[in-house]
Design a protein around this motif. Structure first.
Motif, PDB file in Angstrom:
ATOM      1  N   ARG A 197      -2.864  40.968 -38.606  1.00 43.25           N
ATOM      2  CA  ARG A 197      -1.730  40.737 -37.696  1.00 43.25           C
ATOM      3  C   ARG A 197      -2.081  39.677 -36.657  1.00 43.25           C
ATOM      4  N   TRP A 198      -3.348  39.547 -36.338  1.00 41.17           N
ATOM      5  CA  TRP A 198      -3.751  38.586 -35.307  1.00 41.17           C
ATOM      6  C   TRP A 198      -4.766  37.546 -35.791  1.00 41.17           C
ATOM      7  N   PHE A 199      -5.573  37.926 -36.769  1.00 37.31           N
ATOM      8  CA  PHE A 199      -6.684  37.056 -37.162  1.00 37.31           C
ATOM      9  C   PHE A 199      -6.514  36.593 -38.609  1.00 37.31           C
ATOM     10  N   GLY A 200      -6.884  35.331 -38.872  1.00 38.10           N
ATOM     11  CA  GLY A 200      -6.876  34.842 -40.251  1.00 38.10           C
ATOM     12  C   GLY A 200      -8.142  35.304 -40.966  1.00 38.10           C
ATOM     13  N   GLU A 201      -8.094  35.362 -42.300  1.00 36.53           N
ATOM     14  CA  GLU A 201      -9.273  35.794 -43.063  1.00 36.53           C
ATOM     15  C   GLU A 201     -10.493  34.937 -42.719  1.00 36.53           C
ATOM     16  N   SER A 237      -7.571  33.647 -30.251  1.00 36.69           N
ATOM     17  CA  SER A 237      -8.070  32.284 -30.084  1.00 36.69           C
ATOM     18  C   SER A 237      -8.447  32.112 -28.613  1.00 36.69           C
ATOM     19  N   PHE A 238      -9.284  31.104 -28.369  1.00 38.94           N
ATOM     20  CA  PHE A 238      -9.707  30.834 -26.995  1.00 38.94           C
ATOM     21  C   PHE A 238      -9.612  29.328 -26.787  1.00 38.94           C
ATOM     22  N   GLU A 239      -8.892  28.931 -25.791  1.00 41.77           N
ATOM     23  CA  GLU A 239      -8.642  27.507 -25.515  1.00 41.77           C
ATOM     24  C   GLU A 239      -8.122  26.800 -26.763  1.00 41.77           C
ATOM     25  N   GLY A 240      -7.258  27.507 -27.499  1.00 46.94           N
ATOM     26  CA  GLY A 240      -6.645  26.889 -28.675  1.00 46.94           C
ATOM     27  C   GLY A 240      -7.504  26.914 -29.930  1.00 46.94           C
ATOM     28  N   GLY A 267      -6.458  45.479 -28.952  1.00 47.79           N
ATOM     29  CA  GLY A 267      -6.690  45.047 -27.568  1.00 47.79           C
ATOM     30  C   GLY A 267      -6.911  43.544 -27.506  1.00 47.79           C
ATOM     31  N   LEU A 268      -7.756  43.033 -28.415  1.00 51.39           N
ATOM     32  CA  LEU A 268      -8.031  41.597 -28.442  1.00 51.39           C
ATOM     33  C   LEU A 268      -6.773  40.820 -28.798  1.00 51.39           C
ATOM     34  N   GLY A 269      -6.098  41.315 -29.840  1.00 50.86           N
ATOM     35  CA  GLY A 269      -4.892  40.628 -30.319  1.00 50.86           C
ATOM     36  C   GLY A 269      -3.827  40.567 -29.244  1.00 50.86           C
ATOM     37  N   GLU A 270      -3.564  41.708 -28.630  1.00 52.10           N
ATOM     38  CA  GLU A 270      -2.505  41.771 -27.607  1.00 52.10           C
ATOM     39  C   GLU A 270      -2.846  40.905 -26.397  1.00 52.10           C
TER      40      GLU A 270
END
Ligand code: BG6
Length: 477
Positions: free
Chosen positions: A159-163, A129-132, A121-124
């Motif tokens: 898939r959406w977040f870096g480690e 990220s927020f404001e870059g 949900g967050l990824g989609e």
């Protein structure tokens, strides 16, 4: 000056938020450590801001730092965001609640089956990220239930977040005394030189509890002591006790060393594992049901509430030093500790034998009675050269005026400021699951039986044999 933060707690209506997270945030607030923070509770229940505030106010009333006016001003930072976890709309509207120009932290305090839908949900919704700026994602335990599911979860998150955005919680790392394992080892010249297979006879790690499953049968039946405690808390304590000195005191350097220890763990032979369940009995004068009689537990359950095992860290420094782990519920008392048992002197010329091997011991008391003790031989007063054991003691309470902060205070503060030293990395979690999977495979193949123990005891007698057949003894519970 830390930038302002928005902390979104998924599952704010649950126990963890009420019992640990919100009280910890309140404590940080009262002590002046909470940066300007907006707390958004995200959950399914049809609550509103007022319900949330009322519920949390109740939760804070039991706290020693509670004061009505302070609690009231703290609670103004909280708002409620109602949505189901699989509804994309809930994530789109969430964006408008985030403080502009600030850090964003998403805290997953839901049951683990909700993690995938929340992460998606967050990824989609583009909220990785927020404001870059990358957001941070804090994930509670359990992180998977075996190597495969933990790996899957790691792949999904990536898939959406870096480690570097991921903060996996092991609340033991938030305990001062667990952090002190690093301070005493690497802040003193005198211990490191003897912490190896030339001087250490063996190591014991105990995390004993007095409570039973406490209404968590749903989760616990599927977990058991090995997954619930060993995979995370005991193996983290082990890693900090046995890791090599890190290059720097910094998240990646420390975790690089911890993961090496976890990868070097030798899986026990089936005869080196003891599993057991507590039976019904009397504890502190009250009748307590056996594990199989607990509400929600299958009457023929074989889930272990106690596990003890022998392992070894196969490295240059530690090969040949047995490490014994034990943990269980409904035991004699609540105690978490590490003890490092040293070999006896190479040659003795005293009348009376000095301590038996392994009785020259350094104990690190994680809880309660936080501190450290070293058991040594000293001369007994008199005309003869008799030796007697005595304790050199360090006690947090007596040595410091400050109270030990709750684990979650430190962990939340670190998540807010982005310090991952006390969070576990993907490779660590996978290495510990791979050890746990091997232990399980071993006991399934060999049909390791499930023993019984009485509430208030030190566990099943089979656990004693694990050490006694090698001429050793557990520390008394
Ligand atoms: C949790 C386990 O991780 O740790 C619980 O799920 C256990 O079963 C708890 O009771 C123990 O934590 P502490 O801080 O009370 O030692």
């Amino acid at each position: 000056e830390a930038p302002p933060c928005t902390l979104v707690i998924f599952g704010i209506t649950g126990n963890l938020a009420r019992i640990k997270l919100v009280p910890a945030l309140y404590a940080l607030y009262v002590k002046g450590f909470l940066p300007e923070t907006r707390i958004v509770g995200f959950a399914r229940r049809p609550w509103d801001d007022a319900t949330l505030k009322r519920t949390m106010e109740e939760a804070l009333k039991g706290q020693t730092l509670y004061r009505e006016d302070r609690a009231a001003s703290f609670l103004t930072t909280m708002t409620y965001h109602q949505a189901t976890f699989d509804d994309p709309e809930g994530y789109r509207t969430l964006a408008s609640r985030l403080l502009p120009g600030g850090e964003v932290i998403f805290y997953l305090a839901t049951p683990p089956q909700n993690y995938p839908e929340i992460i998606e949900g967050l990824g989609e919704a583009g909220l990785s990220s927020f404001e870059g700026k990358p957001v941070r994602l804090v994930i509670e335990k359990p992180f998977g239930r075996d190597l495969e599911s933990a790996g899957e979860l790691n792949r999904l998150i990536r898939r959406w977040f870096g480690e570097e955005q991921i903060f996996r919680i092991d609340h033991y790392l938030g305990k001062e005394t667990v952090q002190n394992l690093l301070s005493f080892r690497f802040g003193n010249g005198i211990f490191e030189p003897v912490l190896n297979n030339r001087y250490v006879d063996h190591i014991q790690i105990t995390v004993a509890e007095k409570i039973g499953v406490e209404g968590r049968a749903n989760y616990y039946e599927q977990a058991g002591a090995l997954r619930d405690m060993v995979q995370n808390h005991l193996l983290q304590i082990l890693a900090l006790t046995m890791m090599e000195p890190p290059l720097r005191f910094e998240a990646e350097a420390i975790r690089d060393e911890k993961v090496k220890v976890l990868r070097a763990l030798a899986p026990p032979q089936p005869r080196e594992v003891v599993r057991a369940q507590y039976t019904a009995g009397v504890l502190d004068g009250a009748f307590v049901p056996g594990y199989r009689e607990e509400p929600g537990v299958d009457p023929s359950s074989t889930t272990e509430t106690f596990v003890a095992l022998r392992t070894e860290v196969r490295t240059w420094r530690w090969t040949g030093v047995p490490v014994y782990l034990r943990t269980g519920k409904r035991l004699a008392r609540k105690v978490s500790e590490v003890s490092i048992h040293f070999r006896r002197v190479p040659h003795t010329f005293f009348w009376e034998a000095p301590l038996e091997p392994g009785e020259n011991v350094l104990v690190v008391r994680i809880q309660p009675d936080e501190g450290m003790s070293l058991r040594v031989n000293v001369k007994r007063p008199g005309y003869r050269m008799d030796l007697r054991p005595a304790w050199l003691e360090f006690d947090y309470e007596r040595s410091f005026a400050e109270d030990l902060p709750e684990a979650y205070e430190r962990l939340l503060l670190d998540a807010l400021i982005g310090d991952a030293v006390l969070y576990t990395r993907a490779d660590e979690v996978e290495a510990s699951w791979s050890f746990v999977d091997e232990v399980r495979r071993g006991w399934e193949e060999a049909g390791v039986p499930i023993h019984e123990y009485a509430p208030g005891s030190a566990g099943p007698r089979e656990a004693r044999y694990l050490l006694s057949r090698e001429g050793r003894r557990w520390r008394i519970l």
